[in-house]
Design a protein around this motif. Sequence first.
Motif, PDB file in Angstrom:
ATOM      1  N   ASP A 166       0.943  -1.060  -0.080  1.00  0.00           N
ATOM      2  CA  ASP A 166      -0.381  -0.237   0.181  1.00  0.00           C
ATOM      3  C   ASP A 166       0.552   1.120   0.102  1.00  0.00           C
ATOM      4  O   ASP A 166       0.859   2.540  -0.740  1.00  0.00           O
ATOM      5  N   ALA A 167       2.020   1.364   0.966  1.00  0.00           N
ATOM      6  CA  ALA A 167       2.785   2.269   1.057  1.00  0.00           C
ATOM      7  C   ALA A 167       3.777   2.460  -0.855  1.00  0.00           C
ATOM      8  O   ALA A 167       3.770   3.479  -0.664  1.00  0.00           O
ATOM      9  N   ARG A 168       3.937   1.426  -1.547  1.00  0.00           N
ATOM     10  CA  ARG A 168       4.658   1.203  -2.422  1.00  0.00           C
ATOM     11  C   ARG A 168       3.688   2.410  -3.557  1.00  0.00           C
ATOM     12  O   ARG A 168       4.115   2.986  -3.831  1.00  0.00           O
ATOM     13  N   GLY A 169       2.507   1.683  -3.479  1.00  0.00           N
ATOM     14  CA  GLY A 169       1.234   2.324  -4.711  1.00  0.00           C
ATOM     15  C   GLY A 169       0.971   3.852  -4.547  1.00  0.00           C
ATOM     16  O   GLY A 169       1.516   4.684  -5.146  1.00  0.00           O
ATOM     17  N   ARG A 170       1.148   4.282  -3.040  1.00  0.00           N
ATOM     18  CA  ARG A 170       0.859   5.872  -2.306  1.00  0.00           C
ATOM     19  C   ARG A 170       3.054   6.367  -3.357  1.00  0.00           C
ATOM     20  O   ARG A 170       2.395   7.955  -3.605  1.00  0.00           O
ATOM     21  N   ALA A 171       3.687   5.591  -2.873  1.00  0.00           N
ATOM     22  CA  ALA A 171       5.037   6.345  -3.616  1.00  0.00           C
ATOM     23  C   ALA A 171       4.898   6.760  -5.060  1.00  0.00           C
ATOM     24  O   ALA A 171       6.168   7.100  -5.435  1.00  0.00           O
ATOM     25  N   ASP A 172       4.814   5.801  -5.539  1.00  0.00           N
ATOM     26  CA  ASP A 172       4.763   6.114  -7.614  1.00  0.00           C
ATOM     27  C   ASP A 172       4.100   7.503  -7.379  1.00  0.00           C
ATOM     28  O   ASP A 172       4.062   7.866  -8.167  1.00  0.00           O
ATOM     29  N   GLU A 173       3.391   7.930  -6.845  1.00  0.00           N
ATOM     30  CA  GLU A 173       2.213   9.091  -6.515  1.00  0.00           C
ATOM     31  C   GLU A 173       3.720  10.692  -6.201  1.00  0.00           C
ATOM     32  O   GLU A 173       2.941  11.436  -6.299  1.00  0.00           O
ATOM     33  N   ILE A 174       4.867  10.038  -5.693  1.00  0.00           N
ATOM     34  CA  ILE A 174       5.357  11.257  -5.261  1.00  0.00           C
ATOM     35  C   ILE A 174       6.824  12.034  -5.248  1.00  0.00           C
ATOM     36  O   ILE A 174       6.864  10.935  -6.458  1.00  0.00           O
ATOM     37  N   ASP A 175       6.870  13.158  -5.924  1.00  0.00           N
ATOM     38  CA  ASP A 175       8.570  13.057  -6.593  1.00  0.00           C
ATOM     39  C   ASP A 175       9.152  13.044  -4.976  1.00  0.00           C
ATOM     40  O   ASP A 175      10.955  13.024  -6.038  1.00  0.00           O
ATOM     41  N   SER A 176       9.708  12.962  -4.466  1.00  0.00           N
ATOM     42  CA  SER A 176      10.900  12.437  -3.251  1.00  0.00           C
ATOM     43  C   SER A 176      11.426  11.095  -3.752  1.00  0.00           C
ATOM     44  O   SER A 176      11.025  10.525  -3.299  1.00  0.00           O
ATOM     45  N   LEU A 177      13.013  11.031  -3.966  1.00  0.00           N
ATOM     46  CA  LEU A 177      13.753   9.952  -4.240  1.00  0.00           C
ATOM     47  C   LEU A 177      13.999   9.102  -3.276  1.00  0.00           C
ATOM     48  O   LEU A 177      13.678   8.263  -3.079  1.00  0.00           O
ATOM     49  N   ARG A 178      14.084   9.904  -2.187  1.00  0.00           N
ATOM     50  CA  ARG A 178      14.613   9.386  -0.831  1.00  0.00           C
ATOM     51  C   ARG A 178      13.624   8.398   0.127  1.00  0.00           C
ATOM     52  O   ARG A 178      13.917   8.053   0.066  1.00  0.00           O
TER      53      ARG A 178
END
Length: 276
Positions: free
Chosen positions: A185-197
Amino acid sequence: MDDRLHRAAWGTEPGMWPLPAASTVRGRWNRAVALGGQGRYLAASAELDAAVMSGPVPPSLRSQMHSTRASWIRQMGAHGAAARVDGTAIAAVGLDERRSPLGETGDDPAVVRARADALVGLAADALGVGRFGTADALLARCEHMMARDGHKDVLWRQHLRLGWVRAELAMFSGRGPDAVRYALDARGRADEIDSLRHTVKTDLVLAAAYSSVGDLSRSGDGAQRVLDACEVHGLLPLRWAAAMLWSGVGGGAPARSVARECEMELARRGGRFTAV
């Protein structure tokens, strides 16, 4: 200059070095966040100290500065010490959502972000010393607060961090399938952000979650991909964590060698691992 610091702290250039100087209090916080992400803990701590001394700091930003410092302490294994700093973070804005910190409103997005950061930090601190029930209660309180709030678009980082700690709590509680679910679920959210870190950290949490269900091949492959990304983007603390995970799932001597290399460099930058 502060725009560049924002990209280094929260965007596409986490490995930017050297970093430009900051011109505002928030810029100093961004610079400290970027330095911490690179494992430059002494410089990062000095930047936070300078930010506090450079002018008035709103309670919400002061709280987030404390949460930032606590995260570095926690990364070095001192969960008890981190909890004291996270406690200071929540004290700056308070837990009573009906009351507002001085100069800000209780439903201000900045205050909600600060409260969420402090609660998730305290949950991670509790998890680190085996207080699983306390960690779960703190995460539940944070979830409830953010579910009521209308600023979901500006809480991306808080939702992501909550997912990380939810996954970690499931791992340590012996609930591997739940850990994978939270991490995905977190990985899905990460697809929507710009923060590489933050994206790389999410990939690391997912790789660790796979190990908790016995999928060591997928876990090891994920850890190695994180290692490669960290080397490219200068994310030394995450590189160390990925090496440790890789070592634990069969990376052998190569993984241990990378972990030792990271520990030596972190020590030169002010990071000293300690017992809880």
